[in-house]
Every structure is written in C-alpha cells, then in structure tokens.
Design a protein around this motif. Structure first.
Motif: not given
Length: 472
Positions: A105-111, A113-118, A234-238, A264-270
């Motif tokens: 399984p991927l780290p939350e941040k990496e998953a 980032l992949i979701g945002i890119s797709v 995994i965070s509850r928001r994600l 996805l951006i909002a729940c990642s604090e990025m």
C-alpha cells in the motif's frame, strides 16, 4: 505469434522487445529508425469489423490529444493479412499495479498526488468536444514515469459522447472491483463512471485490497468495507472523499473530475502547491468552426495590427558622466599652461585685437622694393583719442628707375586690391610679422605696416582701396 525482436514494421519501426501480451495482440517497444527514438507499438490481430473499428477509434482519440498526463499517437497503419498497428509515445516507467506489488500500500500523500494527476488528465478528456470517456481506469493503466508524472494509458475501451449520446460501437468490458455498476449490461456511462474507477484505484492503492464489486453492492450482495478498517493510518477526510467517489448511484458521486481533484487537494493540506495557474482567456466558443476561426488558423488575412512609426528615444544623460569629461578638460588646460605660459594673452589678443584699415592710393608709377622699410603711423591720419594699435596711414611709394629681382617668397594669396592689382600678405622677413604687398606681376614688393607688436591676416576691402589687418 508475437513479433520477434529485429522485425521491421512498415519499413520504419524495428521491434526491440515485447512489453505485454493479451488476447487481441501485444504491445511492443520499438525504435523509429527515421527519428531514432523509442516508441510503443500496439497491435490488434483480430480483424473483425467490431474489433477493427474499436482499435481505429482508439488511434483517432489519442492522435487528437495533447496533455502531459496522456500518451500521443504518432502513426497508425494496417498490414494486409497481418493486423492493425498503433504507434505512440513510449512511456518509460512502472504502472501502479507493479508498484503495489513491489511496495505494498502507498503512503497517503503519494496516493493523493497520483489521484490529483489522474484527475487533471480526466478533466482534460471529459471537457473535449465531444467528451471522451476512458472506461478502463485501473492500476495497470496508470504509469508513473521517471520524473514522477502519472500517465493514463490504454484507451482500448474509450468512447466518445456525441450530442449527449455515447457511441454504440466497440466492445464493452468490465474489470471487477474497478468498473462502476452502470458499465455492466446496457446502462449508460459518462464522466462519472471514470470517477468511480479512479476512486476504486485509490482504494486499492491505499489498502492493497480491491474494493467490493459495484454490481454486487448495487444488488445488495455485498457491502463495501470501510477504508480505515483496512488501513487505520488513512485520515478520515481522505476516506470520506474516496467513499463518495465509490457511490453506487452516479448522482451521489463527484459530478466532475475537477470537483474530485479539489476534494483531494482539500483533504491533503497541500492547497498551496496546487493553486490554479493563471491562464490567458481563450477565444469564445463560437470562434471555433466559424469562418473567422478557420481564416485565422490557416494564416488568412484578418484584421492587421497597425504598427506605429518607430521613434528614437532620447537618452537622458547622467550628470555623473560629465565629471570625467570636465576633469580631462581641466587637465588639458593645465598642461597647455605649463607648456606655453603666454597662451592666455595670445588667445585673448587674437579675439580682442583692433582691425586697422589702410587707404591705398592708386599709382601708375613702378614700385621698387624697400631694403629697410620704415613705416610709421602719421599723427595727422590717426586721431589722438584712438589707440596707436589701430592706425590709418598712407603707404609711402618710392619710385625706382630700375627693376630688381623678385625675392623668393611664397605669399598667402589674397584678393587683388590697391588699384594697381597688389597682393597683400604677412611676412617675418624683418624679424616681426608685418603686412607686405607685391604686384600681381611679381614686381613692386613693399612693406605696408611697421607695428610694434606685429600685424597679420591682411584682407582687402570690397572696394580694393582699403586694407584690413590684425595687430595683437
């Protein structure tokens, strides 16, 4: 049979290796011998009408796309009695399925980032005219490149929406766990179907487990396991964002890829990393397809911009640039004073010297040269109130019965005057620069002035009867 390495396709593409193989054909890595670059060649060996039409549609779709998250088709051809071939950019990297097998399984941040890119690639597809739906989004169709870019590949099941209706040609396939319920049977699919598949892909990327099949969930045969049960980190928001993307009813999901991306951006604090990049306002929708748009696209003659006449800009001189110049002037003046101490008086006398006028009396008597000339200013001809440096005298003419040789002189030519065609010039023959005259025939040399400080620059008056000169 797969193509052997070294096989040359269409006189241009040399097979290097096989990248993958399926029931309809294989995907190869090849070299474009014309451009010397690596390409991916996808083949279709099933030449029935349905499969051929589906394969050609994939080529047409990809050839029209320009996005960093999507491959670009560069060629398409058919080899008689062999198969169809589609040539595209070779995307070097590992797909998400391979990464999950390698790392788990991927780290939350990496998953995220992949979701945002797709999501960005899907938003590009869904907002084309007409919209394009991928319909086969899963970990094996997402490649991660060496520079960290997620690229969406394999458009074999893609469809085009024409006037709100999906094209009915082409095969319809499902991947259990990743395909939405509406993709089964004859139900309608749209952009929200891709959102479901991306949500399922992120679910699997974060947990290592494929979510329960959407059709079974819709029919009540299964319930989806909460994502945080499988991965408490995994965070509850994600988790809430991904669960919403996996809703059975399309109306309950995110309604666009852009909305999914923002969540996805909002729940990642990025959020600071993904602010909207400023863009130039595009042409109006009715511009495309209009005669004006075609004319502009083909380099036609539209409105020409008028160019202004070029004008030279005046450069503002800086006062600081004058300082070195003034220093050079002062230094030059100092050196000149050291070399010639009397220079100021000489220059001043040149500009302030009075001008003397001599009346010339015509005479037909031959003029002889004067051995020791002595010409003094007459008190009668010069008023006592005038300075002695500005006299008006009458030249003394001494007749001579004999002619003498003309001395070798090189006088400065002046206008003829004196009533007897005399030439006036300045000479130092007596030790001091004085005014002399000589006839135009080279005879009759005589001294005109005998000024204490000398005289120079003689000039006849226009009437030829007076002579002007300068005495310091």
């Amino acid at each position: 049979m797969p193509l052997a390495p070294g096989t040359l396709l269409n006189h241009r593409y040399r097979i290097v290796s096989i990248l993958g193989q399926g029931g309809m054909g294989a995907v190869y890595r090849a070299t474009d011998i014309h451009l010397d670059i690596s390409v991916a060649v996808k083949e279709n060996l099933f030449l029935t009408d349905e499969y051929s039409r589906q394969f050609q549609r994939e080529a047409s779709i990809l050839a029209s796309l320009r996005h960093p998250g999507l491959p670009h088709v560069t060629d398409y051809f058919i080899l008689e009695n062999q198969g169809q071939y589609l040539v595209m950019d070779y995307i070097e990297g590992e797909d998400l399925r391979q990464r999950l097998e390698r790392t788990g399984p991927l780290p939350e941040k990496e998953a995220i980032l992949i979701g945002i890119s797709v999501c960005e690639a899907l938003d590009y597809l869904h907002t084309r005219t007409p919209p394009i739906i991928h319909r086969d989004l899963k970990p094996g169709n997402i490649k991660v490149t060496a520079d960290g870019q997620a690229v969406l590949v394999d458009f074999g099941l893609a469809k085009i929406l024409q006037g709100g209706q999906a094209t009915l040609t082409g095969a319809r396939a499902m991947t259990p766990g990743y395909s939405p319920p509406e993709q089964y049977g004859t139900a309608s699919t749209d952009a929200r179907s891709d959102i479901y598949s991306l949500g399922a892909t992120l679910y699997a990327a974060l947990t290592g487990v494929i979510p329960e099949d959407g059709l079974n969930r819709m029919t009540g045969k299964a319930e989806m396991t909460d994502l945080r049960v499988l991965n408490p980190k995994i965070s509850r928001r994600l988790a809430e964002v991904i669960h919403r993307a996996l809703e059975v009813d399309p109306e309950d999901r995110f309604q666009s890829a852009r909305e999914f991306r923002e969540a996805l951006i909002a729940c990642s604090e990025m959020a600071a990393l993904f602010r909207e990049r400023p863009t130039i306002s595009p042409p109006p929708p009715d511009f495309f397809g209009s005669p004006e748009g075609e004319m502009a696209g083909n380099g036609g003659q539209g409105m020409r911009l008028k160019s202004r006449p070029s004008s030279r800009r005046r450069r503002k001189s800086s006062p600081w640039l004058m300082i070195p110049l003034m220093a050079l002037i002062v230094a030059g003046a100092y050196i000149a004073l050291q070399l010639q101490p009397n220079l100021p008086q000489t220059v001043l006398a040149y500009f302030t010297a009075p001008t003397a006028y001599l009346p010339v009396i015509p005479s037909d008597t031959p003029i002889s040269p004067v051995e020791s000339p002595s010409l003094q200013s007459s008190p009668e001809s010069t008023p006592s109130s005038e300075p002695t440096s500005n006299p008006v005298v009458e030249p003394q003419i001494t007749p001579s019965p004999t002619e003498t040789a003309v001395p070798s002189l090189t006088p400065t030519a002046t206008p003829l005057g004196g009533g007897v065609s005399e030439i006036a010039f300045a000479s130092k023959r007596t030790g001091m620069m004085q005014i002399w005259s000589i006839g135009a025939n080279g005879k009759g040399l005589r001294q005109i002035t005998n000024m204490q400080d000398g005289a120079c620059q003689p000039a006849w008056a226009p009437d030829g009867q007076r002579l002007a000169f300068i005495s310091p």
